[in-house]
Design a protein around this motif. Structure first.
Motif, PDB file in Angstrom:
ATOM      1  N   VAL A 133      52.054  22.321  34.647  1.00 46.92           N
ATOM      2  CA  VAL A 133      50.668  21.843  34.571  1.00 46.92           C
ATOM      3  C   VAL A 133      50.373  21.543  33.111  1.00 46.92           C
ATOM      4  O   VAL A 133      50.706  22.347  32.226  1.00 46.92           O
ATOM      5  CB  VAL A 133      49.682  22.899  35.130  1.00 46.92           C
ATOM      6  N   ALA A 134      49.765  20.407  32.841  1.00 52.07           N
ATOM      7  CA  ALA A 134      49.424  20.030  31.467  1.00 52.07           C
ATOM      8  C   ALA A 134      48.590  21.125  30.812  1.00 52.07           C
ATOM      9  O   ALA A 134      47.739  21.747  31.451  1.00 52.07           O
ATOM     10  CB  ALA A 134      48.660  18.707  31.458  1.00 52.07           C
ATOM     11  N   ASN A 135      48.839  21.360  29.524  1.00 56.92           N
ATOM     12  CA  ASN A 135      48.172  22.447  28.804  1.00 56.92           C
ATOM     13  C   ASN A 135      46.652  22.352  28.838  1.00 56.92           C
ATOM     14  O   ASN A 135      45.967  23.362  28.964  1.00 56.92           O
ATOM     15  CB  ASN A 135      48.650  22.499  27.351  1.00 56.92           C
ATOM     16  N   ASN A 136      46.122  21.142  28.732  1.00 57.60           N
ATOM     17  CA  ASN A 136      44.659  21.005  28.723  1.00 57.60           C
ATOM     18  C   ASN A 136      44.054  21.355  30.083  1.00 57.60           C
ATOM     19  O   ASN A 136      42.877  21.653  30.170  1.00 57.60           O
ATOM     20  CB  ASN A 136      44.231  19.605  28.279  1.00 57.60           C
ATOM     21  N   ILE A 137      44.839  21.335  31.116  1.00 60.50           N
ATOM     22  CA  ILE A 137      44.361  21.681  32.461  1.00 60.50           C
ATOM     23  C   ILE A 137      44.611  23.162  32.753  1.00 60.50           C
ATOM     24  O   ILE A 137      43.782  23.825  33.367  1.00 60.50           O
ATOM     25  CB  ILE A 137      45.027  20.795  33.521  1.00 60.50           C
ATOM     26  N   ASN A 138      45.741  23.661  32.310  1.00 64.85           N
ATOM     27  CA  ASN A 138      46.106  25.058  32.569  1.00 64.85           C
ATOM     28  C   ASN A 138      45.004  26.022  32.172  1.00 64.85           C
ATOM     29  O   ASN A 138      44.735  26.990  32.868  1.00 64.85           O
ATOM     30  CB  ASN A 138      47.390  25.408  31.818  1.00 64.85           C
ATOM     31  N   SER A 139      44.354  25.736  31.059  1.00 66.49           N
ATOM     32  CA  SER A 139      43.305  26.639  30.576  1.00 66.49           C
ATOM     33  C   SER A 139      42.044  26.580  31.430  1.00 66.49           C
ATOM     34  O   SER A 139      41.197  27.464  31.341  1.00 66.49           O
ATOM     35  CB  SER A 139      42.962  26.319  29.119  1.00 66.49           C
ATOM     36  N   THR A 140      41.897  25.564  32.262  1.00 70.31           N
ATOM     37  CA  THR A 140      40.701  25.450  33.106  1.00 70.31           C
ATOM     38  C   THR A 140      40.922  25.984  34.519  1.00 70.31           C
ATOM     39  O   THR A 140      39.965  26.127  35.273  1.00 70.31           O
ATOM     40  CB  THR A 140      40.233  23.979  33.207  1.00 70.31           C
ATOM     41  N   VAL A 156      42.210  32.193  36.561  1.00 70.46           N
ATOM     42  CA  VAL A 156      43.336  33.123  36.504  1.00 70.46           C
ATOM     43  C   VAL A 156      43.533  33.737  37.888  1.00 70.46           C
ATOM     44  O   VAL A 156      42.584  34.215  38.505  1.00 70.46           O
ATOM     45  CB  VAL A 156      43.085  34.233  35.455  1.00 70.46           C
ATOM     46  N   THR A 157      44.753  33.693  38.357  1.00 73.23           N
ATOM     47  CA  THR A 157      45.103  34.313  39.631  1.00 73.23           C
ATOM     48  C   THR A 157      46.527  34.836  39.527  1.00 73.23           C
ATOM     49  O   THR A 157      47.314  34.333  38.723  1.00 73.23           O
ATOM     50  CB  THR A 157      44.976  33.332  40.815  1.00 73.23           C
ATOM     51  N   TYR A 158      46.830  35.818  40.323  1.00 68.49           N
ATOM     52  CA  TYR A 158      48.170  36.388  40.339  1.00 68.49           C
ATOM     53  C   TYR A 158      48.831  36.134  41.690  1.00 68.49           C
ATOM     54  O   TYR A 158      49.740  36.851  42.086  1.00 68.49           O
ATOM     55  CB  TYR A 158      48.110  37.887  40.023  1.00 68.49           C
ATOM     56  N   ASN A 159      48.392  35.075  42.360  1.00 69.86           N
ATOM     57  CA  ASN A 159      48.918  34.709  43.663  1.00 69.86           C
ATOM     58  C   ASN A 159      49.285  33.231  43.631  1.00 69.86           C
ATOM     59  O   ASN A 159      48.440  32.381  43.344  1.00 69.86           O
ATOM     60  CB  ASN A 159      47.853  34.991  44.733  1.00 69.86           C
ATOM     61  N   ALA A 160      50.546  32.918  43.917  1.00 66.44           N
ATOM     62  CA  ALA A 160      51.041  31.539  43.821  1.00 66.44           C
ATOM     63  C   ALA A 160      50.294  30.598  44.769  1.00 66.44           C
ATOM     64  O   ALA A 160      49.967  29.465  44.399  1.00 66.44           O
ATOM     65  CB  ALA A 160      52.536  31.494  44.123  1.00 66.44           C
ATOM     66  N   LYS A 161      50.017  31.056  45.971  1.00 67.07           N
ATOM     67  CA  LYS A 161      49.312  30.216  46.936  1.00 67.07           C
ATOM     68  C   LYS A 161      47.897  29.902  46.453  1.00 67.07           C
ATOM     69  O   LYS A 161      47.425  28.772  46.569  1.00 67.07           O
ATOM     70  CB  LYS A 161      49.264  30.918  48.303  1.00 67.07           C
ATOM     71  N   GLU A 162      47.222  30.891  45.871  1.00 65.08           N
ATOM     72  CA  GLU A 162      45.876  30.678  45.319  1.00 65.08           C
ATOM     73  C   GLU A 162      45.920  29.732  44.120  1.00 65.08           C
ATOM     74  O   GLU A 162      45.023  28.904  43.943  1.00 65.08           O
ATOM     75  CB  GLU A 162      45.248  32.009  44.902  1.00 65.08           C
ATOM     76  N   PHE A 163      46.951  29.863  43.290  1.00 62.18           N
ATOM     77  CA  PHE A 163      47.086  28.973  42.133  1.00 62.18           C
ATOM     78  C   PHE A 163      47.245  27.522  42.599  1.00 62.18           C
ATOM     79  O   PHE A 163      46.593  26.623  42.071  1.00 62.18           O
ATOM     80  CB  PHE A 163      48.282  29.386  41.261  1.00 62.18           C
ATOM     81  N   MET A 164      48.087  27.316  43.603  1.00 58.88           N
ATOM     82  CA  MET A 164      48.290  25.964  44.145  1.00 58.88           C
ATOM     83  C   MET A 164      46.962  25.408  44.664  1.00 58.88           C
ATOM     84  O   MET A 164      46.630  24.244  44.424  1.00 58.88           O
ATOM     85  CB  MET A 164      49.338  25.997  45.260  1.00 58.88           C
ATOM     86  N   LYS A 165      46.186  26.238  45.347  1.00 61.38           N
ATOM     87  CA  LYS A 165      44.884  25.809  45.868  1.00 61.38           C
ATOM     88  C   LYS A 165      43.914  25.495  44.725  1.00 61.38           C
ATOM     89  O   LYS A 165      43.162  24.517  44.802  1.00 61.38           O
ATOM     90  CB  LYS A 165      44.305  26.894  46.796  1.00 61.38           C
TER      91      LYS A 165
END
Length: 133
Positions: free
Chosen positions: A85-92, A95-104
Motif C-alpha cells: 500500500v502506498a505510504n501516503n495511504i497506509n497512514s490513513t 490500525v487493525t491486527y486482522n488481515a481480513k479487516e485490513f483488506m476491508k
C-alpha cells in the motif's frame, strides 16, 4: 528455525515488491494480486477464514494447530499487504491486527470521497514530471 523464518521474510518481501502498489484507485487489481500471491505462498488462511476462538486447556491438538496457523497467516498477510500500500495511504488506514479487516479498510478507502484528493496528487505530479522532462 531462524534460517527458515528469514527465508520466508525474504520471499515475502520479494513477492510484495513484484506486485502493484495500492494507490487508492486500483483496489480490484491490487486485491486480486494480493490474494493470488498470499495463496501461492500458502498464507491466505487469515483472509479466507474468521479468527478462531482462543484455545484452552481442553482444546484439541488440531484446534491448537489451526489457531497457530491462522495467527501466522494473519501476521504475515498483514505485513505483506502493508508493504503493498502506498505510504501516503497506509497512514490513513485504521490500525487493525486482522488481515481480513485490513483488506476491508483498504476497500472502504478506495470507495471514499477522499481518494481523489489524497492519492492522485503525488502520482499525477510524478506523471507530469515524466512528460515534461
Amino acid at each position: 528455525f531462524y534460517v527458515f523464518a528469514a527465508s520466508i521474510l525474504v520471499s515475502l518481501h520479494s513477492q510484495a515488491s513484484s506486485i502493484l502498489k495500492f494507490n487508492g484507485l486500483n483496489f480490484s487489481e491490487w486485491s486480486e494480486q494480493v490474494q493470488f500471491h498470499l495463496g501461492a505462498m500458502d498464507l491466505d488462511l487469515a483472509l479466507s477464514t474468521d479468527k478462531p476462538v482462543a484455545f484452552t486447556d481442553t482444546s484439541s491438538t488440531e484446534q491448537m494447530s489451526f489457531h497457530k496457523a491462522w495467527e501466522r497467516s494473519n501476521r504475515l498477510s498483514l505485513m505483506f499487504m502493508r508493504m503493498t500500500v502506498a505510504n501516503n495511504i497506509n497512514s490513513t488506514i485504521p490500525v487493525t491486527y486482522n488481515a481480513k479487516e485490513f483488506m476491508k479498510s483498504v476497500e472502504n478507502f478506495s470507495q471514499s470521497e477522499s481518494v481523489d484528493k489524497s492519492c492522485n496528487t503525488p502520482y499525477l505530479f510524478g506523471d507530469l514530471r515524466v512528460f515534461f522532462f
